[in-house]
Design a protein around this motif. Structure first.
Motif, short mmCIF file in Angstrom:
data_model
loop_
_atom_site.label_atom_id
_atom_site.label_comp_id
_atom_site.label_asym_id
_atom_site.label_seq_id
_atom_site.Cartn_x
_atom_site.Cartn_y
_atom_site.Cartn_z
N ASP A 148 -4.85 0.10 -3.25
CA ASP A 148 -5.53 1.35 -2.96
C ASP A 148 -6.49 1.19 -1.77
O ASP A 148 -6.59 2.07 -0.92
CB ASP A 148 -6.32 1.82 -4.19
CG ASP A 148 -5.43 2.08 -5.38
OD1 ASP A 148 -4.82 3.16 -5.45
OD2 ASP A 148 -5.33 1.19 -6.24
N PHE A 149 -7.19 0.05 -1.74
CA PHE A 149 -8.08 -0.22 -0.61
C PHE A 149 -7.28 -0.31 0.69
O PHE A 149 -7.68 0.24 1.72
CB PHE A 149 -8.84 -1.52 -0.84
CG PHE A 149 -10.04 -1.40 -1.74
CD1 PHE A 149 -11.31 -1.36 -1.22
CD2 PHE A 149 -9.89 -1.29 -3.12
CE1 PHE A 149 -12.43 -1.25 -2.04
CE2 PHE A 149 -10.98 -1.18 -3.95
CZ PHE A 149 -12.26 -1.15 -3.42
N THR A 150 -6.15 -0.99 0.63
CA THR A 150 -5.32 -1.15 1.83
C THR A 150 -4.81 0.20 2.30
O THR A 150 -4.83 0.50 3.50
CB THR A 150 -4.14 -2.09 1.55
OG1 THR A 150 -4.64 -3.35 1.08
CG2 THR A 150 -3.32 -2.32 2.81
N ARG A 151 -4.36 1.02 1.37
CA ARG A 151 -3.85 2.34 1.76
C ARG A 151 -4.97 3.18 2.38
O ARG A 151 -4.76 3.89 3.37
CB ARG A 151 -3.27 3.06 0.55
CG ARG A 151 -2.78 4.46 0.91
CD ARG A 151 -1.53 4.81 0.22
NE ARG A 151 -0.95 6.03 0.76
CZ ARG A 151 0.31 6.39 0.59
NH1 ARG A 151 1.13 5.59 -0.06
NH2 ARG A 151 0.76 7.51 1.10
N ALA A 152 -6.17 3.08 1.83
CA ALA A 152 -7.29 3.82 2.40
C ALA A 152 -7.58 3.37 3.82
O ALA A 152 -7.90 4.20 4.69
CB ALA A 152 -8.53 3.64 1.51
N ALA A 184 0.82 -1.22 0.00
CA ALA A 184 0.00 0.00 0.00
C ALA A 184 0.85 1.26 0.00
O ALA A 184 0.56 2.23 -0.72
CB ALA A 184 -0.93 0.00 1.21
N MET A 185 1.91 1.27 0.80
CA MET A 185 2.70 2.48 0.94
C MET A 185 3.63 2.71 -0.25
O MET A 185 4.27 3.77 -0.34
CB MET A 185 3.50 2.44 2.24
CG MET A 185 2.63 2.39 3.50
SD MET A 185 1.34 3.67 3.55
CE MET A 185 2.35 5.13 3.72
N LEU A 199 3.41 7.12 8.46
CA LEU A 199 2.08 7.63 8.13
C LEU A 199 1.49 8.41 9.30
O LEU A 199 0.88 9.48 9.11
CB LEU A 199 1.16 6.46 7.74
CG LEU A 199 -0.19 6.82 7.13
CD1 LEU A 199 -0.01 7.55 5.81
CD2 LEU A 199 -1.02 5.56 6.92
N PHE A 200 1.68 7.92 10.52
CA PHE A 200 1.21 8.65 11.70
C PHE A 200 1.89 10.02 11.79
O PHE A 200 1.24 11.04 12.05
CB PHE A 200 1.49 7.85 12.97
CG PHE A 200 0.37 6.96 13.40
CD1 PHE A 200 -0.61 7.40 14.26
CD2 PHE A 200 0.28 5.66 12.92
CE1 PHE A 200 -1.66 6.58 14.65
CE2 PHE A 200 -0.76 4.82 13.30
CZ PHE A 200 -1.73 5.27 14.17
N ALA A 201 3.21 10.06 11.57
CA ALA A 201 3.93 11.33 11.66
C ALA A 201 3.44 12.32 10.61
O ALA A 201 3.21 13.50 10.90
CB ALA A 201 5.43 11.09 11.50
N ASP A 202 3.26 11.85 9.38
CA ASP A 202 2.89 12.74 8.30
C ASP A 202 1.45 13.24 8.43
O ASP A 202 1.14 14.39 8.09
CB ASP A 202 3.07 12.04 6.95
CG ASP A 202 4.54 11.85 6.59
OD1 ASP A 202 5.40 12.46 7.26
OD2 ASP A 202 4.83 11.05 5.67
#
Length: 504
Positions: free
Chosen positions: A375-379, A335-336, A420-423
């Motif tokens: 895309d689903f996983t990233r969402a 995903a990333m 992802l948490f930081a951003d």
């Protein structure tokens, strides 16, 4: 051969897993063991467990971690557990009914009625928290109304950790952090409040509530019977212990002002330490801190990593192994690898509901034909972090400020998810070496109780070691801030309660 350092035992009792960990007092080593003990669901909305089975599971996991360590010398033990719910005993010490966990929703009608009535009007200034179905006060009223024969025989009301400590030591007590979350406690006086009990129709069990103590005080010693069951030495000191969220704050070294403890696990937990309770009824929970004269403010909901576990179980069971690691890691890597898209798909992480609005359910939005599994996983990953960002925004609206996030839970084990948490949050995110920070927080209570350290903060300087931290990327944060506004608009579209929050 050099003598091995003595160790502290931390026991962390969750709704589905019991964990035991040993930590060397000099921070040099640790051992962990865990055992799945999922709650039973005898009827829709009910989450229970046989009390004897729960005790046997705790005994087994303690013995396992001692065996794993090669018979370590244990100097003290501490316990934390999921808060609220209840364990009820009669005058002879017999458990009256199965343990009820805080995820139980049988009493939703009572909590809904109270929240819009006496709670807001009379009780919030004393309790400083909202109300929900699995809260001890709500469950006791449900038992009074639906199981009067049980209610009439109640001689002791215990929370989960206090029941297990009672089995270990024979001592009946509770602590400020756990009792402070029950809806029966006056945070100003740090005591059970007869006026609260009277308003809730629970004056009849006033005699059964446990005395409240500091989390880091001594809560008894291991009995001969408990020593036989667990492998712990008879006479071992046991700390009173604390609520599991409070233990995670201690074990995550997040007691400093301006530090936000974020747990991305079964629940989205977002908490911070304050000197005075905020006067904001919209906040989920304020309770007493494990350390003297402190309070912990918590915003939470069942909107975190359980969504990702569900997604990977159903859509990544066949993931190829080329990326290495388990299916969770492979799903994150896949995903990333995608670029950030402000207009990309959204996921609303309400698979297990929301305390703010019980009508909310999980949804995927803004899909196009070109979107695939990644895309689903990233969402899903972004949606989970947006759920945490929603709680962070509520805390900021209440006047709290943060300059650092200390992340724990399943998400903290994957560097890409930490990024992802930081951003998204726009804050530096630190990850500690210890994975079982709840057990570590319980062990810290034990160390302070026996005088190894003068305070939990002193213990944390020895036992809580930072593994790494991630600074936010400014460009990514700008994109995610815009996407978070789309997320809020989508939640408002489906919710009976329209969010009115500024971006993080």
């Amino acid at each position: 051969m050099a003598e091995r350092p003595s160790m502290l035992l931390g026991l962390d009792i969750g709704v589905s897993v019991v964990k035991a960990a040993l930590f060397a007092v000099d921070g040099s080593s640790s051992f962990t063991a865990s055992l799945a003990v999922p709650a039973d669901h005898p009827a829709p909305g009910r989450a229970e467990k046989d009390a004897g089975e729960l005790w046997r599971s705790c005994s087994r996991v303690i013995r396992e971690v001692i065996d794993q360590s090669g018979g370590a010398s244990v100097s003290a033990a501490g316990i934390c557990a999921c808060g609220n719910g209840c364990v009820l005993l009669d005058a002879g010490g017999k458990v009256l009914r199965p343990v009820i966990f805080s995820s139980d929703t049988r009493a939703v009608e009572i909590s809904t009625r109270w929240q819009g009535g006496i709670w807001a009007d009379k009780l919030f200034p004393k309790t400083r928290q909202s109300i929900y179905p699995g809260q001890t006060s709500v469950l006791l009223r449900w038992i009074r109304d639906h199981e009067p024969e049980v209610y009439s025989r109640i001689d002791r009301v215990m929370l989960v950790k206090d029941f297990i400590r009672w089995k270990l030591t024979g001592e009946f007590a509770g602590d400020f952090s756990d009792l402070g979350a029950t809806g029966l406690f006056n945070l100003g006086t740090r005591s059970h409040d007869p006026e609260i009990l009277a308003e809730l129709g629970l004056s009849g069990i006033a005699h059964a509530l446990p005395p409240a103590r500091q989390s880091t005080s001594l809560g008894g010693t291991v009995t001969a019977e408990a020593a036989e069951a667990t492998g712990l030495p008879q006479g071992l000191p046991v700390a009173v212990g604390c609520l599991d969220c409070e233990a995670a704050l201690l074990g995550g070294a997040a007691s400093d002002k301006g530090t936000l403890s974020v747990i991305a696990g079964s629940w989205s937990i977002n908490q911070t330490r304050v000197a005075h309770p905020p006067d904001d009824p919209s906040l989920f929970l304020t309770t007493c801190g494990a350390e003297p004269d402190t309070f912990t403010v918590l915003e939470g909901s069942p909107t975190s990593a359980l969504n990702f576990e569900w997604h990977t179980r159903n859509f990544h069971s066949d993931s190829p192994g080329a990326a290495g690691g388990n299916r969770y890691d492979r799903a994150v890597v896949e995903a990333m690898a995608l670029p950030i898209e402000e207009e990309g798909p959204l996921y609303l992480p309400f698979l297990h509901g929301s305390p703010d609005d019980p009508t909310l359910r999980a949804s995927f939005l803004h899909l196009s034909p070109e979107h695939g599994r990644a895309d689903f996983t990233r969402a899903v990953l972004e949606g989970i972090v947006f759920g945490h960002a929603w709680h962070l925004a509520k805390l900021r609206r209440a006047g709290l400020a943060f300059d650092l996030v200390r992340l724990s839970g399943g998400a903290s084990r994957n560097p890409s998810w930490v990024r992802l948490f930081a951003d998204i949050l726009g804050l530096p995110v630190a990850v500690g070496e210890a994975e079982e920070i709840g057990a570590l927080g319980a062990a810290i209570c034990a160390g302070v109780a026996v005088g190894r350290w003068p305070s939990a903060a002193d213990a944390a300087r020895t036992l809580c070691r930072e593994k790494y931290r991630v600074e936010p990327d400014a460009a990514a944060h700008r994109i995610y801030t815009a996407k978070f506004q789309r997320y809020l608009a989508a939640v408002a579209m489906f919710s009976n309660t329209t969010p009115k929050l500024q971006p993080v």
